[in-house]
Design an enzyme around this catalytic site. Structure first.
Site, short mmCIF file in Angstrom:
data_model
loop_
_atom_site.label_atom_id
_atom_site.label_comp_id
_atom_site.label_asym_id
_atom_site.label_seq_id
_atom_site.Cartn_x
_atom_site.Cartn_y
_atom_site.Cartn_z
N GLY A 284 -20.62 5.64 30.46
CA GLY A 284 -20.20 6.01 29.16
C GLY A 284 -18.91 5.37 28.45
N ASN B 32 -11.99 -3.69 22.25
CA ASN B 32 -12.57 -2.64 21.33
C ASN B 32 -11.70 -1.61 21.00
OD1 ASN B 32 -14.34 -0.96 19.64
ND2 ASN B 32 -16.08 -1.91 20.45
N LYS C 100 -12.41 0.72 19.18
CA LYS C 100 -13.06 1.96 18.95
C LYS C 100 -13.41 2.54 20.14
CE LYS C 100 -16.75 3.64 15.73
NZ LYS C 100 -17.94 3.39 14.73
N GLN D 63 -12.09 6.27 25.15
CA GLN D 63 -11.71 6.45 26.49
C GLN D 63 -10.41 7.21 26.44
OE1 GLN D 63 -13.12 5.09 29.79
NE2 GLN D 63 -14.58 5.80 28.28
N GLY E 129 -9.75 3.62 31.00
CA GLY E 129 -10.38 4.84 31.42
C GLY E 129 -9.51 5.74 31.98
N GLU E 130 -8.64 5.13 32.87
CA GLU E 130 -7.70 6.16 33.78
C GLU E 130 -6.31 6.33 32.90
OE1 GLU E 130 -10.00 5.68 37.84
OE2 GLU E 130 -9.65 4.23 36.10
#
Length: 747
Positions: A472, A637, A639, A644, A710-711
């Site tokens: 995702g 990116n 967007k 994220q 992500g984190e």
């Protein structure tokens, strides 16, 4: 002269978006096969003991039931004689479903019912009766804290705390300003929208095509090959789409083993899907107890820092997280002592969950820094700037890049931090107490070895592939962008394939390293294709590129053009036709430049600013504004990157105010095992969130200059909100989640 408009850095929409919104994207539990059968797992109702009797006769009499697998009749496998640890296993002996009659935790699978229909399997499963010889269990971390010990080494990503520097206890005692407090964090469960599932298609030749919810198809295949002694080619694992995972699919979960076991025994295709309740029976973010002791001079300069943490693990594995190390990294302090211990409980082994270790460890540190700021009478932001670390004292290394100072300044300006009135309970809107808080975030910037293959056809279509996953995060999209830009092709002419164990090797999708790792491999393999194309283009009769070098050209619009005069060009089609080449295929393994990278500490940083409103009478808390400024290297990116970070902030709101897996210690079981009672933020909980990306140039972390996002989005958010609640109410709550009863009670 102008070369071409780059694709990287542009807010490109997800290439897989149309498939998802039209329902064409298939997930692990949605693939069909002729004669598909259905498995339903029966779970234990006790936390520790042994199975005395397992009554399955009624279940077997249900029409359509094919078999009931238990520890008494499961097949003999090499795996049961010697434990096999997968890529994400901690030290110890991994859990083996249906191994014997021993119960290790509540919710443990004790049987699998397989039937021609799901309804028959589910009904038959309800008829199975188990009798247990129960042993005393321990599921209370506080009760076991006296038995906490240093974890056994074994988990690949765990780094024990660095040795003490200076004399932290002595410096603390001599400090003019001191705080010494304990923070408590609860168990959290991942709860992605897609439940864990495995669909095993039994092919006519006896081979298996396995659709699994996983963050690493090749890890799942290696696991199955060891467990079932499979020869190469006997099985293939696919996972084209994943409906969220957050770390829950890093390790193969028990539905995969059970589905494959049943398929091989019955020689039928089998699907096993966990229920939402069963999603609470494997892996979780562990509960922690953390002591933070900070000492400072009167002006807020840190003199001492002590961070001690106790976390939980299972009795059969030693799961360990990097919880305390961040405290020796984030701020300049010459007297630091860090300690980390684990206590064994009768739960399943905890599992990496978005920003494992940092999510809890930085929460405690950043709340403690806020407490120190008030004790010293220093603005919380000013305190962090005063103690800003220009160098990693843990490792005695410089940072490869660190724009945290810019994060503080840009985030504070956008939030309006300068208008903050320092005194708690001094800002209000009618009966709503307004609080402003802030915190720092940090996460590692890592790169793993990864492979990619590229195939360019003479029709100008490029296919790039790697056995990575897309949970995702936008992997399909960003890899397509990297490939398209490298070869100067439009994105619609590029296809990126992933989620298939037969593709070139890739690491687990975790740790925020996928773009850095797989993206680097994609760039490298496309550069190899570039080299082949350029050689062909130079040989074209009358080529304007005949005397040029590769660095003197650029690829754009399906052509190779001279930088000095872009009107002089050779098309890719022309180059391949002249060379009588129908396709160009390359494969590469991209390796981290360890000799260079290991000279530096590599990390992404953030500054989080939060506003809350707290009802003075009812204690109801609303997070009305969040501004987070992130230094994450080169943004591939904006967007997908923003998405994220937004997701991380929303989760941070849940960490601060809602999420908690409640343990009934008498039963040894998580009792709020559904999305009705395990609370997560919904639309009404999420107000204004603004994400700023701070410019950061880093040539060390990887050739792309990208750091994972992500984190970093989640780290620091819960602390900023907790600090804002104190500013609003004057009540310091040191346990998560901060619920209204704690605010009204003043815990």
């Amino acid at each position: 002269m102008t070369t071409h408009t780059p694709l990287l850095g542009k807010p490109v929409s997800r290439v897989d978006g149309p498939l998802k919104v039209t329902g064409q994207a298939k997930y692990a539990g949605e693939f069909q096969a002729p004669g598909l059968t259905y498995g339903v797992v029966v779970s234990s109702t006790v936390a520790r003991g042994r199975i005395k009797k397992l009554e399955t006769r009624e279940a077997l009499q249900v029409p359509g039931v094919l078999h009931v697998f238990t520890h008494e009749n499961r097949p003999k496998l090499p795996w049961f004689d010697k434990s096999y640890r997968d890529e994400d296993s901690p030290a110890g002996s991994p859990f083996r479903p249906l191994y014997d009659d021993e119960i290790l935790y509540s919710g443990q699978p004790i049987a699998l019912v397989v039937a021609e229909t799901f309804e028959a399997a589910r009904y038959a499963a309800s008829l199975i009766r188990a009798e247990y010889s129960v042993k005393k269990h321990e599921t209370d971390l506080r009760a076991q804290r006296g038995k906490a010990r240093a974890p056994k080494m074994g988990k690949g990503g765990f780094e024990p705390p660095p040795k003490p520097r200076g004399h932290a206890d002595k410096a603390l005692a001599q400090s003019e300003v001191r705080i010494d407090v304990e923070y408590e964090t609860p168990v959290e469960h991942h709860n992605p929208m897609e439940m864990h599932a495995a669909t095993v298609v039994y092919e006519d030749d006896g081979t298996l095509t396995i659709y699994d919810k996983t963050q690493g198809v090749q890890n799942s295949l290696k696991y199955l090959s060891k467990v079932f002694n499979l020869a190469e080619g006997e099985a293939r694992v696919r996972s084209p789409f994943v409906g969220g995972a957050f770390g829950s699919a890093l390790r193969p979960q028990y539905q995969l083993f059970l589905a494959v076991m049943a398929s091989r025994e019955l020689k039928r295709s089998v699907r096993v899907v966990m229920t939402r309740q069963q999603m609470f029976t494997f892996g979780h973010r562990p509960a922690t107890l953390q002591r933070l002791a900070l000492g400072a001079s009167a002006d807020g300069t840190l003199q001492a820092l002590i961070h001690e943490a106790i976390s939980e693990t299972s009795r059969f594995e030693d799961y360990a997280e990097i919880i305390v190390n961040w405290s020796g990294l984030l701020y300049q302090c010459d007297n630091v002592r860090l300690d980390y211990k684990v206590a064994s409980l009768d739960h399943y082994t905890p599992l990496d969950m978005r920003a494992p270790g940092a999510a809890w460890g930085v929460y405690a540190l950043e709340c403690a820094m806020d407490e120190l700021a008030y004790a010293a009478g220093v603005d919380p932001l000013a305190l962090r700037l005063k103690n800003y670390a220009e160098r990693d004292q843990n490792a005695d290394k410089p940072f490869s890049s660190k724009e945290l100072r810019a994060c503080y300044h840009q985030g504070a300006e956008r939030f309006g931090w300068g208008r903050r009135v320092a005194t708690p309970r001094s800002m209000r809107d009618g009966k709503q107490l307004i609080g402003w808080g802030m915190a720092t975030g940090v996460w590692e910037a890592m790169q793993q070895p990864a492979s990619a293959k590229a195939l360019l056809s003479i029709d100008g279509k490029l296919t790039v592939s790697s056995a990575t996953s897309d949970i995702g995060t936008g992997t399909y999209t960003v890899m397509t962008q990297i490939a398209a830009e490298t070869l100067g092709l439009p994105m619609e002419d590029v296809t990126f394939k992933l989620g298939d164990s037969s593709l070139p090797p890739a690491p687990l999708e975790g740790g925020s390293w996928t773009v850095a790792s797989v993206g680097t491999a994609v760039k490298e393999v496309c550069e190899k294709v570039r080299e082949q194309l350029f050689k062909l283009a130079r040989k074209v009769r009358g080529s304007p590129l005949a005397k040029s070098e590769l660095e003197e050209v650029f690829f754009a619009g399906g052509q190779i053009r001279l930088k000095a005069d872009p009107t002089k060009a050779v098309s890719l089609l022309e180059a391949m036709r002249h060379g009588e080449v129908l396709s160009i295929e390359e494969q590469t393994m991209a390796l981290p430049n360890l000799s260079e990278q290991q000279k530096y500490t590599r990390a992404a940083h953030s500054a989080v600013f939060a506003e809350v409103k707290v009802d003075e009478d009812l204690g109801i808390i609303q997070v009305t504004r969040v501004v987070t400024a992130v230094a994450g290297g080169r943004i591939m990116n904006p967007k997908t990157a923003r998405s994220q970070v937004l997701g991380g902030v929303v989760w941070g709101i849940g960490m601060a105010l809602e999420e908690e897996s409640v343990v009934d210690t008498a039963l040894g079981r998580f009792i709020n095992h559904n999305l009705g009672e395990y609370h997560v933020p919904v639309n009404a909980d999420v107000r204004d969130i603004e994400v700023l990306f701070v410019d950061e140039d880093d040539t060390v972390v990887n050739p792309l200059g990208a750091k994972g996002l992500g984190e970093i989005g989640i780290v620091g958010v819960a602390a900023a909100i907790s600090n804002a609640i104190f500013h609003a109410t004057g009540k310091r709550v040191r346990s998560l989640p901060v619920t209204l009863d704690k605010v009204l009670g003043g815990h």
